[in-house]
Design a protein around this motif. Structure first.
Motif, PDB file in Angstrom:
ATOM      1  N   ASP A   1       0.828  -1.212   0.000  1.00 55.95           N
ATOM      2  CA  ASP A   1       0.000   0.000   0.000  1.00 55.95           C
ATOM      3  C   ASP A   1       0.856   1.253   0.000  1.00 55.95           C
ATOM      4  OD1 ASP A   1      -2.247  -1.533  -0.001  1.00 55.95           O
ATOM      5  OD2 ASP A   1      -2.729  -1.244   2.123  1.00 55.95           O
ATOM      6  N   SER A   2       1.961   1.220   0.758  1.00 49.96           N
ATOM      7  CA  SER A   2       2.818   2.396   0.847  1.00 49.96           C
ATOM      8  C   SER A   2       3.506   2.683  -0.482  1.00 49.96           C
ATOM      9  CB  SER A   2       3.866   2.189   1.949  1.00 49.96           C
ATOM     10  OG  SER A   2       4.758   3.271   2.009  1.00 49.96           O
ATOM     11  N   ARG A   3       3.935   1.635  -1.166  1.00 52.86           N
ATOM     12  CA  ARG A   3       4.649   1.824  -2.434  1.00 52.86           C
ATOM     13  C   ARG A   3       3.711   2.212  -3.581  1.00 52.86           C
ATOM     14  NH1 ARG A   3       7.116  -3.073  -0.941  1.00 52.86           N
ATOM     15  NH2 ARG A   3       5.881  -4.126  -2.556  1.00 52.86           N
ATOM     16  N   HIS A   4       2.477   1.664  -3.557  1.00 49.17           N
ATOM     17  CA  HIS A   4       1.575   1.867  -4.712  1.00 49.17           C
ATOM     18  C   HIS A   4       0.379   2.754  -4.386  1.00 49.17           C
ATOM     19  CE1 HIS A   4       3.745  -1.928  -5.540  1.00 49.17           C
ATOM     20  NE2 HIS A   4       3.699  -1.529  -6.813  1.00 49.17           N
ATOM     21  N   HIS A   5       0.379   3.349  -3.201  1.00 51.40           N
ATOM     22  CA  HIS A   5      -0.740   4.200  -2.771  1.00 51.40           C
ATOM     23  C   HIS A   5      -2.059   3.444  -2.892  1.00 51.40           C
ATOM     24  CE1 HIS A   5       2.090   7.538  -2.720  1.00 51.40           C
ATOM     25  NE2 HIS A   5       2.448   7.213  -3.978  1.00 51.40           N
ATOM     26  N   ALA A   6      -2.035   2.176  -2.473  1.00 55.59           N
ATOM     27  CA  ALA A   6      -3.205   1.308  -2.567  1.00 55.59           C
ATOM     28  C   ALA A   6      -3.881   1.200  -1.205  1.00 55.59           C
ATOM     29  CB  ALA A   6      -2.791  -0.066  -3.079  1.00 55.59           C
ATOM     30  N   THR A   7      -4.979   0.409  -1.139  1.00 56.51           N
ATOM     31  CA  THR A   7      -5.755   0.259   0.102  1.00 56.51           C
ATOM     32  C   THR A   7      -6.048  -1.209   0.372  1.00 56.51           C
ATOM     33  OG1 THR A   7      -7.797   0.564  -1.174  1.00 56.51           O
ATOM     34  CG2 THR A   7      -6.811   2.528  -0.129  1.00 56.51           C
ATOM     35  N   MET A   8      -5.019  -2.062   0.210  1.00 59.13           N
ATOM     36  CA  MET A   8      -5.213  -3.496   0.404  1.00 59.13           C
ATOM     37  C   MET A   8      -5.548  -3.823   1.851  1.00 59.13           C
ATOM     38  SD  MET A   8      -5.034  -4.953  -2.459  1.00 59.13           S
ATOM     39  CE  MET A   8      -4.430  -4.754  -4.138  1.00 59.13           C
ATOM     40  N   VAL A   9      -4.860  -3.200   2.820  1.00 56.71           N
ATOM     41  CA  VAL A   9      -5.124  -3.493   4.223  1.00 56.71           C
ATOM     42  C   VAL A   9      -6.526  -3.018   4.606  1.00 56.71           C
ATOM     43  CG1 VAL A   9      -4.345  -3.158   6.587  1.00 56.71           C
ATOM     44  CG2 VAL A   9      -2.667  -3.332   4.747  1.00 56.71           C
ATOM     45  N   GLU A  10      -6.895  -1.843   4.165  1.00 59.74           N
ATOM     46  CA  GLU A  10      -8.238  -1.338   4.473  1.00 59.74           C
ATOM     47  C   GLU A  10      -9.310  -2.231   3.859  1.00 59.74           C
ATOM     48  OE1 GLU A  10     -11.015   2.642   3.853  1.00 59.74           O
ATOM     49  OE2 GLU A  10      -8.904   2.658   3.239  1.00 59.74           O
ATOM     50  N   THR A  11      -9.068  -2.719   2.638  1.00 56.44           N
ATOM     51  CA  THR A  11     -10.027  -3.616   1.986  1.00 56.44           C
ATOM     52  C   THR A  11     -10.206  -4.885   2.804  1.00 56.44           C
ATOM     53  OG1 THR A  11      -9.448  -2.774  -0.201  1.00 56.44           O
ATOM     54  CG2 THR A  11     -10.473  -4.955  -0.095  1.00 56.44           C
ATOM     55  N   LEU A  12      -9.069  -5.454   3.281  1.00 58.68           N
ATOM     56  CA  LEU A  12      -9.130  -6.662   4.081  1.00 58.68           C
ATOM     57  C   LEU A  12      -9.869  -6.408   5.386  1.00 58.68           C
ATOM     58  CD1 LEU A  12      -8.272  -9.634   4.326  1.00 58.68           C
ATOM     59  CD2 LEU A  12      -6.131  -8.862   5.378  1.00 58.68           C
ATOM     60  N   ALA A  13      -9.621  -5.248   6.019  1.00 52.14           N
ATOM     61  CA  ALA A  13     -10.282  -4.933   7.280  1.00 52.14           C
ATOM     62  C   ALA A  13     -11.791  -4.799   7.090  1.00 52.14           C
ATOM     63  CB  ALA A  13      -9.700  -3.643   7.860  1.00 52.14           C
ATOM     64  N   ARG A  14     -12.218  -4.126   5.997  1.00 54.67           N
ATOM     65  CA  ARG A  14     -13.652  -3.981   5.724  1.00 54.67           C
ATOM     66  C   ARG A  14     -14.291  -5.344   5.437  1.00 54.67           C
ATOM     67  NH1 ARG A  14     -15.306   1.168   4.018  1.00 54.67           N
ATOM     68  NH2 ARG A  14     -14.232   2.707   5.318  1.00 54.67           N
ATOM     69  N   TYR A  15     -13.550  -6.191   4.758  1.00 56.74           N
ATOM     70  CA  TYR A  15     -14.048  -7.523   4.436  1.00 56.74           C
ATOM     71  C   TYR A  15     -14.338  -8.306   5.712  1.00 56.74           C
ATOM     72  CZ  TYR A  15     -13.897 -12.399   2.834  1.00 56.74           C
ATOM     73  OH  TYR A  15     -14.188 -13.720   2.587  1.00 56.74           O
ATOM     74  N   PHE A  16     -13.436  -8.211   6.698  1.00 53.47           N
ATOM     75  CA  PHE A  16     -13.686  -8.897   7.964  1.00 53.47           C
ATOM     76  C   PHE A  16     -14.779  -8.213   8.768  1.00 53.47           C
ATOM     77  CE2 PHE A  16      -9.138 -10.527   7.590  1.00 53.47           C
ATOM     78  CZ  PHE A  16      -9.525 -11.829   7.348  1.00 53.47           C
ATOM     79  N   ASP A  17     -14.852  -6.860   8.714  1.00 54.24           N
ATOM     80  CA  ASP A  17     -15.905  -6.139   9.440  1.00 54.24           C
ATOM     81  C   ASP A  17     -17.288  -6.514   8.929  1.00 54.24           C
ATOM     82  OD1 ASP A  17     -14.016  -4.914  10.962  1.00 54.24           O
ATOM     83  OD2 ASP A  17     -13.988  -3.035   9.826  1.00 54.24           O
ATOM     84  N   CYS A  18     -17.376  -6.817   7.658  1.00 53.17           N
ATOM     85  CA  CYS A  18     -18.665  -7.189   7.049  1.00 53.17           C
ATOM     86  C   CYS A  18     -18.917  -8.687   7.102  1.00 53.17           C
ATOM     87  CB  CYS A  18     -18.712  -6.708   5.593  1.00 53.17           C
ATOM     88  SG  CYS A  18     -18.679  -4.904   5.423  1.00 53.17           S
ATOM     89  N   GLY A  19     -18.134  -9.388   7.916  1.00 49.59           N
ATOM     90  CA  GLY A  19     -18.358 -10.808   8.106  1.00 49.59           C
ATOM     91  C   GLY A  19     -18.056 -11.649   6.879  1.00 49.59           C
ATOM     92  N   GLY A  20     -17.247 -11.113   5.956  1.00 47.48           N
ATOM     93  CA  GLY A  20     -16.900 -11.863   4.769  1.00 47.48           C
ATOM     94  C   GLY A  20     -17.951 -11.777   3.675  1.00 47.48           C
ATOM     95  N   ASN A  21     -18.929 -10.895   3.820  1.00 47.58           N
ATOM     96  CA  ASN A  21     -19.995 -10.723   2.810  1.00 47.58           C
ATOM     97  C   ASN A  21     -19.478  -9.826   1.691  1.00 47.58           C
ATOM     98  OD1 ASN A  21     -22.423  -9.286   1.579  1.00 47.58           O
ATOM     99  ND2 ASN A  21     -23.414 -10.913   2.802  1.00 47.58           N
ATOM    100  N   TYR A  22     -19.472 -10.355   0.473  1.00 43.31           N
ATOM    101  CA  TYR A  22     -18.930  -9.613  -0.657  1.00 43.31           C
ATOM    102  C   TYR A  22     -19.718  -8.357  -0.965  1.00 43.31           C
ATOM    103  CZ  TYR A  22     -15.426 -13.057  -2.104  1.00 43.31           C
ATOM    104  OH  TYR A  22     -14.322 -13.859  -2.176  1.00 43.31           O
ATOM    105  N   ASP A  23     -21.051  -8.466  -0.979  1.00 42.59           N
ATOM    106  CA  ASP A  23     -21.879  -7.326  -1.374  1.00 42.59           C
ATOM    107  C   ASP A  23     -21.731  -6.185  -0.373  1.00 42.59           C
ATOM    108  OD1 ASP A  23     -22.815  -8.633  -3.634  1.00 42.59           O
ATOM    109  OD2 ASP A  23     -24.483  -9.564  -2.538  1.00 42.59           O
TER     110      ASP A  23
END
Length: 593
Positions: free
Chosen positions: A519-541
């Motif tokens: 994320d630091s090198r590419h200005h991406a949000t991979m960690v945030e995406t993973l955190a939201r995925y777990f916060d939503c219980g793994g629900n894709y939608d």
């Protein structure tokens, strides 16, 4: 008076040389029978002849004291001189001659010692001219001749005095050499006599001792060779013809020489072993136990092991018992010596290890580790060992160190009240150390905790706590015996007491470090995406809606997360650790700031 003595001395010398006629002194015989005329001598010639006579007398003198006395008595032969004092060098001191005059003894002696081997002036009341002249030879200073005169001597008189000094010094050199040769001869003779006496005593002792002496000599040679247990069993087998063996305190075989060795060697029964040791300890000397003749290796009352002969035919006689007893004594001394060395080495290792575990400066630690033969550079692992049936004493610590070395683990060792600590230069094998210690202790009821890799001396205290954490987790798990590695504990690394902010950071770095760097090198949000995925219980939608991205974009990101991190979201343990790591990252470490 002195002149007449010189004249008589010269007369005897000339008469021996045949230069004087039978009729008297002072005249020289001539070959012409018809006429002779008296030989007229100058004072210088007469002095030289007198000095020649003195020289002959000096060379015939028996010791240094007589030589010095002759020189003092006949110093007048060199001119108008008077011998005030004479000194001989004995060891590092100057010893005055008995012929010294008492009047100026203290002052002259002090002055002579001040000269420290050099010639110099000497002041004597009523004698305007005085000199202390060193009597020197090839081996150095032999003494001093202190000479005075009522007036300043002429050049010729000083030359004659120098001749007398050289003659005296030469005579002293010869006398000293002769005395030393005599002393050396006496010492050599005394040594030869002593050697002869000792040889006779030795021959007598050899005849008297017989078999006992042979056993003593052989065991002494074995001890001197430093061959240890194998050398003792080999010598004992050679003496008796019976298989010889050494077992440690717990009954494990350490050495066997001779036929009939059981393969594999039977595992000892701890209860029966203790009963046997107590039964042998109650007896004096070797004891027969079954088909074995057993002697305890017991220096200072502490049982270190057993030395035994296998005698299934009951052939052992008193010579065999004697040999076994002496061999046990020799081995006890050898093992005591080795144990003392091991204790010194263990103490030095322990002091360094204790300082490393509590924290010490790097340069001092590196220097001390080099002094005890351990390379502290590079990665290290802290290993904590605990065994339920062993008290954590020096004996247990030494056995742990011995086993660690046997499995190729170079380490520094120390102990605490309930566990032994190794600072190891390599990562222990998952089972090798545990299995070897289980064999050494006769039971598998042991637990080992291993830290993660430590690359700095300053981090050793922290990694020591890691090893303790790994040990504690293992002891409270369903399978409490075995080896646990801290870097394999997963979530348990941060659940226990003592897990501070630093450990949380290390946990997050282990599980999310690759994504955070990406994320630091590419200005991406991979960690945030993973955190939201777990916060939503793994629900894709729900996850896609919260991130305001398309569902296919979320699928792509999750696949990239798998590829970058190397963790599988379908794996239950990986999923749990990643979820905890994202929560710590977001809440504790402020990952969304």
């Amino acid at each position: 008076m002195v002149g007449s003595r010189v004249y008589r001395l010269y007369h005897r010398y000339s008469a021996r040389r045949g230069s004087l006629p039978k009729g008297g002194a002072g005249r020289q015989a001539t070959p012409a029978p018809r006429r002779s005329r008296p030989l007229v001598r100058t004072p210088a010639a007469r002095a030289l002849h007198e000095l020649a006579a003195v020289s002959q007398a000096l060379s015939e003198a028996s010791d240094e004291g007589e030589i010095l006395r002759l020189a003092m008595d006949h110093v007048v032969a060199a001119g108008p001189y008077s011998a005030e004092a004479g000194y001989l060098k004995v060891g590092h001191d100057l010893v005055p001659s008995p012929a010294n005059g008492p009047a100026h003894a203290v002052a002259v002696a002090r002055r002579v010692r001040e000269l420290a081997g050099q010639d110099g002036k000497v002041t004597v009341a009523g004698r305007p001219w005085g000199r202390a002249l060193g009597l020197r030879g090839p081996a150095g200073l032999h003494g001093y001749l202190v000479v005075t005169a009522v007036g300043r001597p002429t050049r010729a008189e000083r030359s004659l005095l120098a001749v007398l000094v050289r003659q005296t010094a030469a005579a002293l050199s010869v006398a000293v050499a002769r005395r030393r040769r005599h002393e050396d001869a006496l010492a050599l003779h005394r040594l030869r006599e002593e050697r002869t006496v000792l040889q006779r005593q030795l021959i007598s002792a050899m005849a008297e001792l017989g078999w006992e002496r042979a056993v003593h000599a052989l065991m002494a040679d074995v001890a001197a060779s430093g061959g240890g247990e194998e050398a003792v069993t080999r010598a004992l087998h050679g003496l008796t013809g019976l298989p010889a063996l050494v077992e440690d305190r717990f009954g494990r075989l350490r050495s066997w020489t001779g036929p009939g060795r059981p393969v594999p060697y039977p595992e000892p029964d701890p209860v029966r072993r203790d009963d046997m040791l107590h039964a042998v300890a109650r007896q004096a000397g070797p004891v027969r136990i079954g088909d074995r003749l057993v002697a305890l290796i017991r220096p200072h009352g502490e049982i270190l092991g057993v030395l035994a002969l296998v005698d299934d035919r009951d052939e052992a006689d008193e010579h065999t018992v004697l040999a076994l007893g002496h061999a046990a004594t020799s081995l006890a001394l050898e093992l005591t010596h080795l144990r003392s060395l091991a204790e010194v080495e263990l103490r030095l290792h322990r002091e360094l290890a204790d300082d490393l575990l509590t924290g010490t400066d790097g340069p001092s630690a590196y220097a001390r580790s080099a002094a005890v033969g351990h390379d502290l550079h590079g990665s290290h692992y802290i290993v904590v060992v605990q065994w339920s049936n062993r008290t954590t004493d020096d004996s247990f610590a030494q056995s742990v160190g011995r086993v660690a070395a046997a499995v190729g683990l170079r380490s520094l060792l120390t102990r605490r009240s309930d566990h032994v600590v190794l600072i190891a230069g390599d990562r222990p094998h998952a089972r090798a150390l545990y299995e070897a210690l289980a064999r050494e202790n006769g039971t598998r009821s042991g637990t080992i905790g291993v830290s993660s890799s430590c690359d700095s001396v300053d981090d050793i205290p922290h990694h020591y706590r890691e090893a303790q954490r790994a040990l504690d987790v293992r002891r409270h798990s369903r399978e409490r015996y075995g080896t646990s590695f801290f870097d394999e504990l997963g979530l348990y690394r941060i659940l226990g007491p003592g897990s501070g902010h630093r450990e949380l950071e290390r946990f997050v770095q282990e599980w999310l470090g690759q994504l955070i760097d990406y994320d630091s090198r590419h200005h991406a949000t991979m960690v945030e995406t993973l955190a939201r995925y777990f916060d939503c219980g793994g629900n894709y939608d729900e996850t896609a809606d919260s991130l305001a991205i398309h569902r296919s974009t979320l699928r792509y990101r999750l696949q990239r997360i798998r590829d970058i991190s190397g963790h599988d979201l379908a794996n239950v343990e990986d999923r749990l650790n990643l979820q905890v790591a994202t929560r710590v990252w977001k809440i504790v470490l402020g990952g969304l700031d």
